[in-house]
Design a protein around this motif. Structure first.
Motif, PDB file in Angstrom:
ATOM      1  N   GLN A  21       0.823  -1.165   0.029  1.00 20.69           N
ATOM      2  CA  GLN A  21      -0.013   0.017   0.049  1.00 20.69           C
ATOM      3  C   GLN A  21       0.952   1.179   0.001  1.00 20.69           C
ATOM      4  OE1 GLN A  21      -2.807  -0.515   3.303  1.00 20.69           O
ATOM      5  NE2 GLN A  21      -4.458  -0.524   1.873  1.00 20.69           N
ATOM      6  N   ALA A  22       1.934   1.306   0.806  1.00 22.80           N
ATOM      7  CA  ALA A  22       2.887   2.363   0.866  1.00 22.80           C
ATOM      8  C   ALA A  22       3.707   2.693  -0.533  1.00 22.80           C
ATOM      9  CB  ALA A  22       3.910   2.078   2.022  1.00 22.80           C
ATOM     10  N   GLN A  23       3.520   1.544  -1.273  1.00 21.14           N
ATOM     11  CA  GLN A  23       4.062   1.807  -2.567  1.00 21.14           C
ATOM     12  C   GLN A  23       3.454   2.547  -3.699  1.00 21.14           C
ATOM     13  OE1 GLN A  23       7.468   0.943  -4.067  1.00 21.14           O
ATOM     14  NE2 GLN A  23       7.932   1.276  -1.904  1.00 21.14           N
ATOM     15  N   LYS A  24       2.154   2.989  -3.203  1.00 16.61           N
ATOM     16  CA  LYS A  24       1.507   3.714  -4.344  1.00 16.61           C
ATOM     17  C   LYS A  24       1.797   5.036  -4.390  1.00 16.61           C
ATOM     18  CE  LYS A  24      -3.387   4.434  -5.606  1.00 16.61           C
ATOM     19  NZ  LYS A  24      -4.805   4.253  -5.116  1.00 16.61           N
ATOM     20  N   LEU A  25       1.979   5.581  -5.557  1.00 19.54           N
ATOM     21  CA  LEU A  25       2.238   6.735  -5.817  1.00 19.54           C
ATOM     22  C   LEU A  25       1.232   7.809  -6.034  1.00 19.54           C
ATOM     23  CD1 LEU A  25       5.033   8.417  -6.501  1.00 19.54           C
ATOM     24  CD2 LEU A  25       4.741   8.090  -8.966  1.00 19.54           C
ATOM     25  N   LYS A  26       1.286   8.801  -5.318  1.00 15.81           N
ATOM     26  CA  LYS A  26       0.092   9.791  -5.322  1.00 15.81           C
ATOM     27  C   LYS A  26       0.238  10.839  -6.203  1.00 15.81           C
ATOM     28  CE  LYS A  26      -0.827   8.613  -0.388  1.00 15.81           C
ATOM     29  NZ  LYS A  26      -0.969   9.267   0.992  1.00 15.81           N
ATOM     30  N   LYS A  27      -0.916  11.704  -6.294  1.00 16.19           N
ATOM     31  CA  LYS A  27      -0.682  12.917  -7.118  1.00 16.19           C
ATOM     32  C   LYS A  27       0.350  13.651  -6.705  1.00 16.19           C
ATOM     33  CE  LYS A  27      -5.399  12.973  -8.799  1.00 16.19           C
ATOM     34  NZ  LYS A  27      -6.835  13.771  -8.919  1.00 16.19           N
ATOM     35  N   PHE A  28       1.007  14.661  -7.500  1.00 15.51           N
ATOM     36  CA  PHE A  28       2.175  15.428  -7.440  1.00 15.51           C
ATOM     37  C   PHE A  28       1.685  16.868  -7.428  1.00 15.51           C
ATOM     38  CE2 PHE A  28       6.661  15.940  -9.339  1.00 15.51           C
ATOM     39  CZ  PHE A  28       7.246  16.390  -8.144  1.00 15.51           C
ATOM     40  N   GLY A  29       1.882  17.493  -6.067  1.00 11.42           N
ATOM     41  CA  GLY A  29       1.514  18.809  -6.052  1.00 11.42           C
ATOM     42  C   GLY A  29       2.756  19.823  -5.798  1.00 11.42           C
ATOM     43  N   SER A  30       2.301  20.790  -6.125  1.00 13.52           N
ATOM     44  CA  SER A  30       3.558  22.198  -5.982  1.00 13.52           C
ATOM     45  C   SER A  30       3.502  22.816  -4.871  1.00 13.52           C
ATOM     46  CB  SER A  30       3.187  23.168  -7.285  1.00 13.52           C
ATOM     47  OG  SER A  30       2.080  23.973  -6.706  1.00 13.52           O
ATOM     48  N   SER A  31       4.470  23.692  -4.380  1.00 13.83           N
ATOM     49  CA  SER A  31       4.726  24.364  -3.161  1.00 13.83           C
ATOM     50  C   SER A  31       3.925  25.696  -3.431  1.00 13.83           C
ATOM     51  CB  SER A  31       6.112  24.638  -2.995  1.00 13.83           C
ATOM     52  OG  SER A  31       6.846  25.429  -3.877  1.00 13.83           O
ATOM     53  N   ILE A  32       3.602  26.008  -4.691  1.00 15.34           N
ATOM     54  CA  ILE A  32       2.947  27.511  -5.021  1.00 15.34           C
ATOM     55  C   ILE A  32       1.547  27.506  -4.502  1.00 15.34           C
ATOM     56  CG2 ILE A  32       2.241  29.154  -6.662  1.00 15.34           C
ATOM     57  CD1 ILE A  32       4.236  28.006  -8.351  1.00 15.34           C
ATOM     58  N   GLU A  33       1.236  28.544  -3.474  1.00 17.70           N
ATOM     59  CA  GLU A  33      -0.084  28.813  -2.980  1.00 17.70           C
ATOM     60  C   GLU A  33      -0.938  30.050  -3.610  1.00 17.70           C
ATOM     61  OE1 GLU A  33       0.785  29.613   1.102  1.00 17.70           O
ATOM     62  OE2 GLU A  33       1.028  27.535   1.654  1.00 17.70           O
ATOM     63  N   LYS A  34      -2.308  29.728  -3.450  1.00 17.14           N
ATOM     64  CA  LYS A  34      -3.071  30.742  -4.018  1.00 17.14           C
ATOM     65  C   LYS A  34      -4.278  30.633  -3.116  1.00 17.14           C
ATOM     66  CE  LYS A  34      -5.722  31.189  -8.497  1.00 17.14           C
ATOM     67  NZ  LYS A  34      -6.163  30.691  -9.703  1.00 17.14           N
ATOM     68  N   LYS A  35      -4.840  31.796  -2.967  1.00 23.17           N
ATOM     69  CA  LYS A  35      -5.873  32.086  -2.262  1.00 23.17           C
ATOM     70  C   LYS A  35      -7.061  32.317  -2.919  1.00 23.17           C
ATOM     71  CE  LYS A  35      -7.039  34.792   2.000  1.00 23.17           C
ATOM     72  NZ  LYS A  35      -6.657  35.835   3.018  1.00 23.17           N
ATOM     73  N   ILE A  36      -8.148  31.298  -2.544  1.00 31.81           N
ATOM     74  CA  ILE A  36      -9.163  31.247  -3.071  1.00 31.81           C
ATOM     75  C   ILE A  36     -10.590  31.378  -1.691  1.00 31.81           C
ATOM     76  CG2 ILE A  36     -10.940  29.886  -4.234  1.00 31.81           C
ATOM     77  CD1 ILE A  36      -8.988  28.467  -5.649  1.00 31.81           C
ATOM     78  N   GLY A  37     -10.765  32.918  -1.949  1.00 31.99           N
ATOM     79  CA  GLY A  37     -12.088  33.344  -0.854  1.00 31.99           C
ATOM     80  C   GLY A  37     -11.050  33.263   0.430  1.00 31.99           C
ATOM     81  N   PRO A  38     -11.691  32.527   1.444  1.00 34.56           N
ATOM     82  CA  PRO A  38     -11.108  32.673   2.932  1.00 34.56           C
ATOM     83  C   PRO A  38      -9.993  31.357   2.946  1.00 34.56           C
ATOM     84  CG  PRO A  38     -13.173  31.441   2.813  1.00 34.56           C
ATOM     85  CD  PRO A  38     -12.937  31.857   1.548  1.00 34.56           C
ATOM     86  N   LYS A  39      -9.855  30.531   1.866  1.00 36.26           N
ATOM     87  CA  LYS A  39      -9.057  29.332   1.843  1.00 36.26           C
ATOM     88  C   LYS A  39      -7.657  29.754   1.024  1.00 36.26           C
ATOM     89  CE  LYS A  39     -12.377  25.845   2.724  1.00 36.26           C
ATOM     90  NZ  LYS A  39     -12.821  24.587   2.208  1.00 36.26           N
ATOM     91  N   THR A  40      -6.590  29.173   1.622  1.00 38.84           N
ATOM     92  CA  THR A  40      -5.338  29.143   0.827  1.00 38.84           C
ATOM     93  C   THR A  40      -5.158  27.640   0.553  1.00 38.84           C
ATOM     94  OG1 THR A  40      -4.650  30.982   1.854  1.00 38.84           O
ATOM     95  CG2 THR A  40      -2.816  29.695   1.009  1.00 38.84           C
ATOM     96  N   ILE A  41      -5.175  27.394  -0.838  1.00 40.53           N
ATOM     97  CA  ILE A  41      -4.632  26.221  -1.235  1.00 40.53           C
ATOM     98  C   ILE A  41      -3.425  26.121  -1.965  1.00 40.53           C
ATOM     99  CG2 ILE A  41      -6.958  25.581  -1.644  1.00 40.53           C
ATOM    100  CD1 ILE A  41      -6.568  25.745  -4.473  1.00 40.53           C
ATOM    101  N   LYS A  42      -2.450  24.801  -2.374  1.00 38.44           N
ATOM    102  CA  LYS A  42      -1.578  24.580  -3.095  1.00 38.44           C
ATOM    103  C   LYS A  42      -1.919  24.548  -4.508  1.00 38.44           C
ATOM    104  CE  LYS A  42       1.682  23.391   0.772  1.00 38.44           C
ATOM    105  NZ  LYS A  42       2.454  24.525   0.575  1.00 38.44           N
TER     106      LYS A  42
END
Length: 229
Positions: A21-42
């Motif tokens: 299970q630990a060998q499953k490769l997950k989605k690749f996300g960046s370190s760049i943050e963006k504010k959408i309304g009250p939330k900040t997402i990567k």
């Protein structure tokens, strides 16, 4: 005694399942943050290019600081705010979509061999596709932008150790040597400790924007074929 053996086998089976299970490769996300309304997402990486390979001892491209380095060449066709690079060994049962599959991987895809990955992201002074030749690459000036050994974001290896690698590099526009511009790059990989590199691997280069025309190959000859498509 039989009961103890059955319990031990059950524990071993659970441990093996957890490792798989630990060998499953997950989605690749960046370190760049963006504010959408009250939330900040990567910001996720929207463009991911993958390469499936198999490293064998004696087939290294260069010995540097006593370590055997292998290179995968990458053509970046546009300015990028960030590049992410990650490598996992072994590939295992992961299904990598739209990957470039090397002959070495196709011939050894069922191998259980793997290695402790160590990666670098390097940029050359070659900025035109027309200037990519074997001699030009050998004589190019290469600058190491970033490197990584162990990443807790990556799946663990079958040994249970977090020895797979991931790096993110943000462009420094104010510095000509550190900006992510159009040009020829390479992903270098080896092991953290000096020794042989052997096993299947998946290498991925990603960006938070679309970069039409990215090409990735183990050799300059193969890269030129990719670029001519």
């Amino acid at each position: 005694m039989k009961t103890k053996i059955l319990v031990l086998l059950s524990i071993f089976a659970l441990g093996s399942s957890a490792t798989l299970q630990a060998q499953k490769l997950k989605k690749f996300g960046s370190s760049i943050e963006k504010k959408i309304g009250p939330k900040t997402i990567k910001v996720p990486y929207t463009d991911v290019v993958s390469y499936l390979g198999y490293a064998t001892p004696g087939n290294e491209d260069q010995v540097k600081d006593g370590k055997k380095f292998y290179y995968i060449y990458v053509w970046i066709p546009a300015v990028a705010p960030e590049l992410g690079v990650r490598m996992m060994s072994p590939v295992g049962k992961n299904k990598i979509k739209n990957a470039t599959v090397s002959k070495a991987y196709a011939d050894n895809s069922k191998s259980n061999d793997y290695f402790d990955t160590y990666i670098t992201l390097e940029r050359s002074d070659i900025i035109s596709k027309n200037n990519i030749t074997e001699d030009a690459v050998k004589n190019a000036n290469w600058v190491t932008l970033a490197s990584n050994d162990d990443s807790g974001e990556m799946p663990k290896q079958p040994s249970g150790s977090s020895y797979n690698s991931l790096l993110r590099y943000k462009s420094e526009i104010s510095s000509p040597t550190k900006a992510l511009t159009v040009g020829l790059y390479r992903v270098g990989f080896t092991t953290y400790k000096r020794g042989e590199v052997k096993g299947t691997f998946v290498a991925q280069v990603a960006a938070p924007i679309k970069l039409p025309g990215v090409a990735m190959a183990k050799t300059i000859a193969d890269l030129k074929k990719e670029l001519s498509k």
